[in-house]
Design a protein around this motif. Structure first.
Motif, short mmCIF file in Angstrom:
data_model
loop_
_atom_site.label_atom_id
_atom_site.label_comp_id
_atom_site.label_asym_id
_atom_site.label_seq_id
_atom_site.Cartn_x
_atom_site.Cartn_y
_atom_site.Cartn_z
N LEU A 252 -17.33 -1.90 62.33
CA LEU A 252 -17.12 -0.45 62.61
C LEU A 252 -18.01 0.44 61.74
O LEU A 252 -18.31 1.36 62.44
N LEU A 253 -18.34 -0.14 60.44
CA LEU A 253 -19.33 0.76 59.78
C LEU A 253 -20.85 0.89 60.48
O LEU A 253 -21.43 1.56 60.69
N GLU A 254 -21.17 -0.59 61.11
CA GLU A 254 -22.28 -0.50 61.81
C GLU A 254 -22.37 0.39 63.00
O GLU A 254 -23.41 0.89 63.37
N LEU A 255 -21.11 0.50 63.75
CA LEU A 255 -21.06 1.56 64.77
C LEU A 255 -21.09 2.69 64.41
O LEU A 255 -21.91 3.46 65.25
N CYS A 256 -20.54 3.08 63.43
CA CYS A 256 -20.71 4.53 63.06
C CYS A 256 -21.97 4.58 62.70
O CYS A 256 -22.43 5.96 62.98
N ALA A 257 -22.78 3.92 61.81
CA ALA A 257 -24.15 4.16 61.59
C ALA A 257 -25.13 4.45 62.63
O ALA A 257 -26.02 5.03 62.55
N ALA A 258 -24.84 3.53 63.62
CA ALA A 258 -25.64 3.45 64.65
C ALA A 258 -25.71 4.75 65.74
O ALA A 258 -26.40 5.30 66.25
N ARG A 259 -24.30 5.37 65.48
CA ARG A 259 -24.04 6.61 66.12
C ARG A 259 -24.61 7.82 65.19
O ARG A 259 -25.03 8.91 65.96
N HIS A 260 -24.73 7.67 64.09
CA HIS A 260 -25.04 8.78 63.30
C HIS A 260 -26.22 8.95 62.38
O HIS A 260 -26.56 10.01 61.81
N SER A 261 -26.48 7.65 61.98
CA SER A 261 -27.82 7.51 61.07
C SER A 261 -28.76 8.41 61.48
O SER A 261 -29.38 8.10 62.56
N ARG A 262 -29.32 8.88 60.57
CA ARG A 262 -30.80 9.78 60.76
C ARG A 262 -31.85 8.86 60.21
O ARG A 262 -32.99 9.35 60.00
N LEU A 263 -31.26 7.82 59.51
CA LEU A 263 -32.41 6.97 58.78
C LEU A 263 -33.22 6.30 59.73
O LEU A 263 -32.86 6.05 60.68
N GLY A 264 -34.41 6.42 59.58
CA GLY A 264 -35.24 5.69 60.52
C GLY A 264 -35.74 6.54 61.79
O GLY A 264 -36.38 5.97 62.41
N ALA A 265 -35.30 7.63 61.91
CA ALA A 265 -35.62 8.44 63.07
C ALA A 265 -36.91 8.98 63.01
O ALA A 265 -37.52 9.31 61.98
N VAL A 266 -37.42 8.92 64.01
CA VAL A 266 -38.98 9.50 63.94
C VAL A 266 -39.19 10.95 64.59
O VAL A 266 -38.29 11.22 65.56
N ASP A 267 -39.74 11.58 63.72
CA ASP A 267 -39.89 12.99 63.86
C ASP A 267 -40.82 13.20 65.30
O ASP A 267 -41.69 12.51 65.47
#
Ligand code: FE2
Length: 157
Positions: free
Chosen positions: A142-157
Motif C-alpha cells: 500500500l505504501l508503494e502504491l501511494c508513493a507511486a501515485r504521489h511521489s515527486r521524487l525523481g520527477a524530471v523537470d
C-alpha cells in the motif's frame, strides 16, 4: 528531513520498536500498527487515512524529545513521498490533539476536519497491550502504491 523512498520509510517505522512514551502500555511501533489497523477497519476504502495513521508518529523518532513539533516533522518528512493529503492529515492530528474535538483549528481544516478527527480517535484508541494489529510488512504494498501515485521524487523537470 524528507524521506527518499518507501524503504527509508519502512526503516524509520521499524525504528519505532521499543520507543516508549511514559504511561503508554505499547511502544510507538505497536501504536502505529494499531492506529492503522483501526482505521482500516473503520474506513476500509480510505487508504490514505490508514497510511496517515501508520506514519503519524514518525516525528517522535526523527527528533526525539521535541514532542510538540512531532506532527509537523512527520508531515513534512512524508510529504514528498506520500502526497499532500497524507501530509495534511498527519499535521492535523497534532492540532486535533492540542485543541480537542471541535476546536477551531480542526474546523478551519475544512473537508479534512472529519478525517483528521477520525485519525485522532484511532490514535487515542491505539494503546491496547497484546492486540494483534498485524506486522509492518503488511503495509509495504500500500505504501508503494501511494508513493507511486504521489511521489515527486525523481520527477524530471
Ligand atoms: Fe499517536
Amino acid at each position: 528531513m524528507e524521506l527518499r523512498g518507501v524503504d527509508e520509510l519502512m526503516d524509520l517505522l521499524s525504528g519505532c520498536r521499543g520507543v516508549r512514551t511514559p504511561g503508554d502500555p505499547v511502544d510507538l511501533h505497536e501504536h502505529a500498527l494499531q492506529t492503522a489497523a483501526l482505521l482500516r477497519r473503520g474506513r476500509p476504502a480510505d487508504k490514505e487515512l490508514q497510511i496517515a495513521g501508520l506514519v503519524h508518529e514518525l516525528g517522535r523518532v526523527l527528533r526525539p524529545g521535541d514532542r510538540p513539533a512531532h506532527p509537523d516533522l512527520a508531515a513534512h518528512a512524508v510529504r514528498p513521498l506520500l502526497g499532500d493529503r497524507v501530509f495534511r492529515l498527519v499535521r492535523l492530528h497534532g492540532l486535533a490533539r492540542l485543541h480537542g474535538a471541535g476546536g477551531t483549528p480542526v474546523e478551519a481544516a475544512g473537508p479534512l476536519a472529519e478525517d483528521a478527527l477520525t485519525l485522532r480517535q484511532a490514535h487515542d484508541a491505539a494503546h491496547v497491550p497484546g492486540l494483534d494489529a498485524g506486522v509492518l510488512d503488511d503495509w509495504r504494498t500500500l505504501l508503494e502504491l501511494c508513493a507511486a501515485r504521489h511521489s515527486r521524487l525523481g520527477a524530471v523537470d
